[in-house]
Scaffold this active site. Structure first.
Site, PDB file in Angstrom:
ATOM      1  N   ALA A 124     -20.975   8.620 -36.422  1.00  0.00           N
ATOM      2  CA  ALA A 124     -19.648   8.089 -36.082  1.00  0.00           C
ATOM      3  C   ALA A 124     -19.703   6.741 -35.385  1.00  0.00           C
ATOM      4  O   ALA A 124     -18.661   6.171 -35.073  1.00  0.00           O
ATOM      5  CB  ALA A 124     -18.905   9.094 -35.195  1.00  0.00           C
ATOM      6  N   ASP A 125     -20.905   6.219 -35.146  1.00  0.00           N
ATOM      7  CA  ASP A 125     -21.002   4.977 -34.368  1.00  0.00           C
ATOM      8  C   ASP A 125     -22.039   4.019 -34.957  1.00  0.00           C
ATOM      9  O   ASP A 125     -22.991   3.621 -34.272  1.00  0.00           O
ATOM     10  CB  ASP A 125     -21.366   5.332 -32.917  1.00  0.00           C
ATOM     11  CG  ASP A 125     -21.000   4.231 -31.937  1.00  0.00           C
ATOM     12  OD1 ASP A 125     -20.153   3.392 -32.284  1.00  0.00           O
ATOM     13  OD2 ASP A 125     -21.552   4.224 -30.821  1.00  0.00           O
ATOM     14  N   PRO A 126     -21.866   3.613 -36.227  1.00  0.00           N
ATOM     15  CA  PRO A 126     -22.872   2.738 -36.852  1.00  0.00           C
ATOM     16  C   PRO A 126     -22.673   1.262 -36.519  1.00  0.00           C
ATOM     17  O   PRO A 126     -22.545   0.412 -37.408  1.00  0.00           O
ATOM     18  CB  PRO A 126     -22.645   2.998 -38.352  1.00  0.00           C
ATOM     19  CG  PRO A 126     -21.178   3.283 -38.453  1.00  0.00           C
ATOM     20  CD  PRO A 126     -20.800   3.991 -37.179  1.00  0.00           C
TER      21      PRO A 126
END
Length: 472
Positions: A124-126
């Protein structure tokens, strides 16, 4: 837009991030997330579920995930493999290492789309701090504390929303929001559709930029009290982070536009009724008319694969498809085509057949008008020119479509031939053929004699001119 409005819109996202903050400080959970992520998308050794054997996935189709050292890991300490890499923001080092930026973007996009639309377990946090480029020319992922897991019906809903957005089908989009629980029961769907239509404007504001798309939707979300399910809030965060990361390498990158080939591939590859219905919605309007521009674009993409497989594609096209993930499985393409033809020939497809006959007549009119233009003096000039313009547009799309289709058929001529024979043997196909012949006979009954003799006259004139040239 007021600060209060923005706070309400992002409330779900912030709440979900706070919930995941506690997961992020549990390093045992993060280590398990990393191993699960590696088994799905990485090229580290992973377990073959069928045989229990260890295998290596192909590096060009996966990303690097650091190995977890469990004997040195506990809830408060995470020990993982050291990975040498280059920050995506370090332009000088990327250039020095001769790393292909387009390939890096493709790898990140392919991996993220598989996560969101195919498997459901996603990072969810690329953002650029959690991704580095390694010497082999691929990406390495870090920080698996904030992960999402969306069920299949949400993934199908995400694909359907994208198709409805691309088609600017605001009523379909409003129904998507309702079925996925974004808006409460009892809300007037038509009002939501009208608000979406107003936010899209007259078409001049259309954008594939994710941030711009969300800006278009914020007012509507606030007006109708949207409530995003927790994992969908993470999807929005993931897509925003993905686009921001890709823009570091390519400022013109747009995630929705770039995701389109992958989405089409999913629609073609999965034969389940949901995907087939969404594919029909992509290519056929609600009133039954064919979206020739979308069909042409789809056939062109399949044709590009045919050119690549025979080595005839341009170097520019090949360089933009460094991983090959934009290609299509030809068996799936043929199967989807047969399903679409069955739908058109079915009782439910009668409207499509009506529009198909109309478009066929338009194309034929263009061919015939080229021979009799200037002779139809009884018709109003403006009406004739408008009709000819519409017919020319359809004609060119059909011609281009057949040209692209010929290239696609070259990939699997036996499969295409067998499929077409199966369709041609159906009684419904025979009835539709008779309908076409009947419509053509009625439409051209008063035009054929004039057109026929003008055509013959011009043909003889051209032949005579060629003969005189040969005599010289």
């Amino acid at each position: 837009m007021s600060l209060c409005m923005l706070m309400d819109i992002f409330r779900s996202i912030l709440n979900e991030q706070v919930r995941h903050m506690f997961d992020e400080i549990d390093y045992v959970l993060e280590g398990k997330n990393a191993e699960r992520f590696a088994s799905l998308y990485g090229f580290n050794p992973c377990n073959d579920l069928k045989g229990g054997n260890t295998m290596h996935q192909k590096e060009e189709n996966c990303v690097k995930v650091p190995k977890i050292y469990w004997d040195l890991t506990c809830k408060g300490v995470l020990t993982m493999e050291w990975v040498d890499g280059i920050k995506l923001t370090d332009e000088a080092k990327l250039e020095k290492a001769c790393l292909n930026r387009r390939k890096l973007i493709d790898q990140g996009l392919y991996c993220s789309l598989r996560q969101l639309l195919e498997v459901g377990f996603f990072h969810a946090d690329p953002h650029p701090g959690n991704l580095v480029a390694i010497d082999s020319g691929t990406l390495a992922y870090f920080d698996f504390g904030m992960m999402g897991d969306i069920p299949r019906h949400f993934r199908v809903g995400l694909i359907q929303m994208l198709v409805h957005f691309v088609n600017r089908d605001t009523l379909g989009l409003a129904n998507d929001f309702l079925s996925l629980g974004f808006i409460p029961e009892g809300v007037d769907i038509q009002s939501v559709s009208d608000a979406l239509q107003a936010s899209f404007g007259d078409g001049t504001r259309q954008s594939r930029d994710f941030e711009a798309i969300m800006n278009q939707l914020y007012d509507v979300m606030y007006e109708f009290d949207f409530s995003l399910p927790p994992d969908y809030a993470l999807v929005i965060r993931a897509l925003g982070s993905l686009e921001g990361t890709a823009k570091v390498l390519d400022p013109n990158f747009k995630v929705v536009e770039s995701a389109y080939p992958f989405v089409i591939g999913r629609l073609l590859a999965e034969p389940n009724p949901d995907m087939r219905r969404i594919l029909r919605e992509l290519l056929i309007c609600n009133d039954g008319s064919v979206r020739w521009n979308r069909l042409e674009r789809l056939i062109a993409a399949i044709s590009e694969q045919a050119l690549e497989s025979t080595g005839e594609a341009s170097s520019e096209a090949n360089s933009s498809n460094t991983m090959g993930w934009k290609s299509f499985d030809m068996r799936a393409v043929v199967g989807a085509t047969e399903d679409l033809l069955h739908f058109i020939l079915s009782e439910k497809g009668w409207r499509v057949r009506v529009f198909l006959v109309r478009d066929m007549i338009k194309v034929a009119d263009v061919i015939l008008q080229d021979e009799v233009v200037g002779y139809n003096l009884d018709e109003k000039r403006e009406t004739r020119e408008k009709s000819k313009f519409e017919g020319n547009s359809t004609f060119m799309r059909v011609v281009n479509g057949f040209r692209y289709l010929r290239q696609a058929v070259k990939l699997a001529p036996e499969m295409w031939t067998t499929m077409l024979i199966r369709v041609a043997l159906k009684p419904e196909f025979h009835r539709f053929t008779l309908d076409i012949i009947s419509a053509f006979s009625i439409h051209f009954s008063h035009k054929l004699p004039e057109t026929f003799w003008v055509f013959i006259s011009r043909l003889l004139h051209k032949m005579g001119r060629n003969n005189r040239f040969n005599d010289l």
